[in-house]
Design an enzyme around this catalytic site. Structure first.
Site, PDB file in Angstrom:
ATOM      1  N   HIS A   1     -24.381   7.761  -7.371  1.00 40.17           N
ATOM      2  CA  HIS A   1     -24.812   8.767  -6.400  1.00 40.17           C
ATOM      3  C   HIS A   1     -24.393   8.385  -4.986  1.00 40.17           C
ATOM      4  O   HIS A   1     -23.830   7.311  -4.742  1.00 40.17           O
ATOM      5  CB  HIS A   1     -26.321   8.992  -6.480  1.00 40.17           C
ATOM      6  CG  HIS A   1     -27.168   7.786  -6.159  1.00 40.17           C
ATOM      7  ND1 HIS A   1     -27.365   7.322  -4.883  1.00 40.17           N
ATOM      8  CD2 HIS A   1     -27.871   6.963  -6.975  1.00 40.17           C
ATOM      9  CE1 HIS A   1     -28.164   6.271  -4.914  1.00 40.17           C
ATOM     10  NE2 HIS A   1     -28.473   6.019  -6.177  1.00 40.17           N
TER      11      HIS A   1
ATOM     12  N   CYS B   1     -28.909   1.577  -9.358  1.00 39.98           N
ATOM     13  CA  CYS B   1     -27.868   2.603  -9.427  1.00 39.98           C
ATOM     14  C   CYS B   1     -26.622   2.179  -8.657  1.00 39.98           C
ATOM     15  O   CYS B   1     -26.627   1.168  -7.955  1.00 39.98           O
ATOM     16  CB  CYS B   1     -28.401   3.927  -8.877  1.00 39.98           C
ATOM     17  SG  CYS B   1     -29.671   4.694  -9.918  1.00 39.98           S
TER      18      CYS B   1
END
Length: 335
Positions: free
Chosen positions: A197, A213
């Site tokens: 992301h 992440c």
């Protein structure tokens, strides 16, 4: 004549590739299957009020730690005007299938091989911080999420409150205050916990900063989001050392600082264990083991030529050379 034609064709591919999404990432022509060396290092002279090292890294689409590896001793907040920085744009492709997305945690880079195109696109990334490690895996993109919301776990909310004094809501809505940025790619592994992301911060790319992440700069995640289809293969590896023998017989090793396993670890001096392929490469007679040892100690994050019998080539950066020159002046009589 054939070799000249091939070289001209290769140059044309490089020029065309560099023009594609140049504002979003670094695009390289894909070398033949028996070659893994791509790109060329360049230099940047720091100007007066030239900004932080992160700003310079962003300009050249490089991660912050990659810049620090290539230019040790540089002040990351206020690089000295006149300093000549090495921009580490040359690298060895990871020893993986050239398919989909390949993420090498140790070098904090994401490689994207667009299907049907003879190019590889390289993005700097941020990954999971110590204790919230991004795992090694082979998976795929399961979902593309524009304007994602963020649902922090109970543990993450506790950590934010303890470490930053911030009380997070159960769900952070999409928008400028969302640390996931404007685009997210969910990975199929596990329960879909891990995502690739964006970010709403102007720092942290090329560092270990996330809760597990993979983060990209806003322009980079937008370009990747718009290019990558669902079901794209994703391979995550953790290889601080890459090696290659090029078609012309030149042998290279590229060494990065390994990821710390505890707060006591010093990534510049922590032991690095070679995998089987690298150990075999180092043991071969054509490899200069002394130069390999020097490259492992230096950990520049850049390919180093280590052929046995080759003249010693400087593996140091432009910044190191300048620093050495300055130190010599400081030691001059009467100084």
């Amino acid at each position: 004549m054939l070799n000249l034609t091939n070289r001209l064709a290769w140059t044309l591919v490089a020029v065309l590739a560099s023009a594609i999404n140049a504002a979003d990432a670094t695009v390289y022509p894909l070398p033949p299957d028996n070659s893994r060396l791509i790109g060329e290092n360049t230099t940047h002279t720091v100007m007066q009020d030239g900004g932080s090292l992160e700003a310079i890294a962003d300009k050249y689409k490089i991660g912050l730690l990659a810049m620090l590896e290539a230019n040790p001793g540089t002040d990351p907040w206020l690089p000295r005007p006149g300093t000549v920085l090495t921009i580490p744009s040359q690298m060895l492709l990871p020893d993986t299938p050239r398919k989909g997305i390949v993420i090498n945690l140790a070098e904090l880079r994401l490689y994207y091989y667009p299907k049907g195109e003879n190019t590889v696109i390289v993005y700097p990334i941020g990954i999971g911080q110590l204790g919230r490690n991004t795992p090694v895996m082979v998976t795929s993109i399961s979902q593309k999420i524009p304007n994602p919301t963020w649902t922090p776990t109970a543990n993450i909310r506790k950590i934010y409150l303890k470490e930053q004094g911030i009380t997070l809501p159960a769900v952070v809505p999409a928008g400028p205050k969302n640390p996931m940025g404007l685009y997210a790619l969910r990975l199929a592994a596990g329960s879909g916990t891990y995502l690739i992301h964006g970010t709403n911060a102007n720092f942290g790319i090329g560092m270990r900063v996330s809760s597990g992440c993979i983060r990209l700069r806003p322009d980079d995640i937008e370009a990747l989001f718009n290019s990558v289809p669902v079901s794209t293969r994703v391979q995550v590896i953790n290889e601080p050392v890459k090696v290659a023998v090029e078609p012309d017989g030149k042998r290279y090793v590229e060494v990065h600082q390994p990821l710390s396993r505890s707060e006591k670890d010093d990534p510049q001096t922590s032991p690095i264990r070679f995998n089987a392929r690298t150990a075999k490469f180092v043991a071969q007679p054509a490899t200069d083991r002394v130069m390999v040892k020097q490259a492992v100690a230096r950990r520049s994050g850049m390919p180093v030529l280590i052929n046995n019998g080759e003249p010693v080539t400087p593996a140091s950066s432009a910044a190191e050379a300048q620093a050495a020159q300055g130190s010599a002046s400081d030691r001059a009589p009467g100084a």
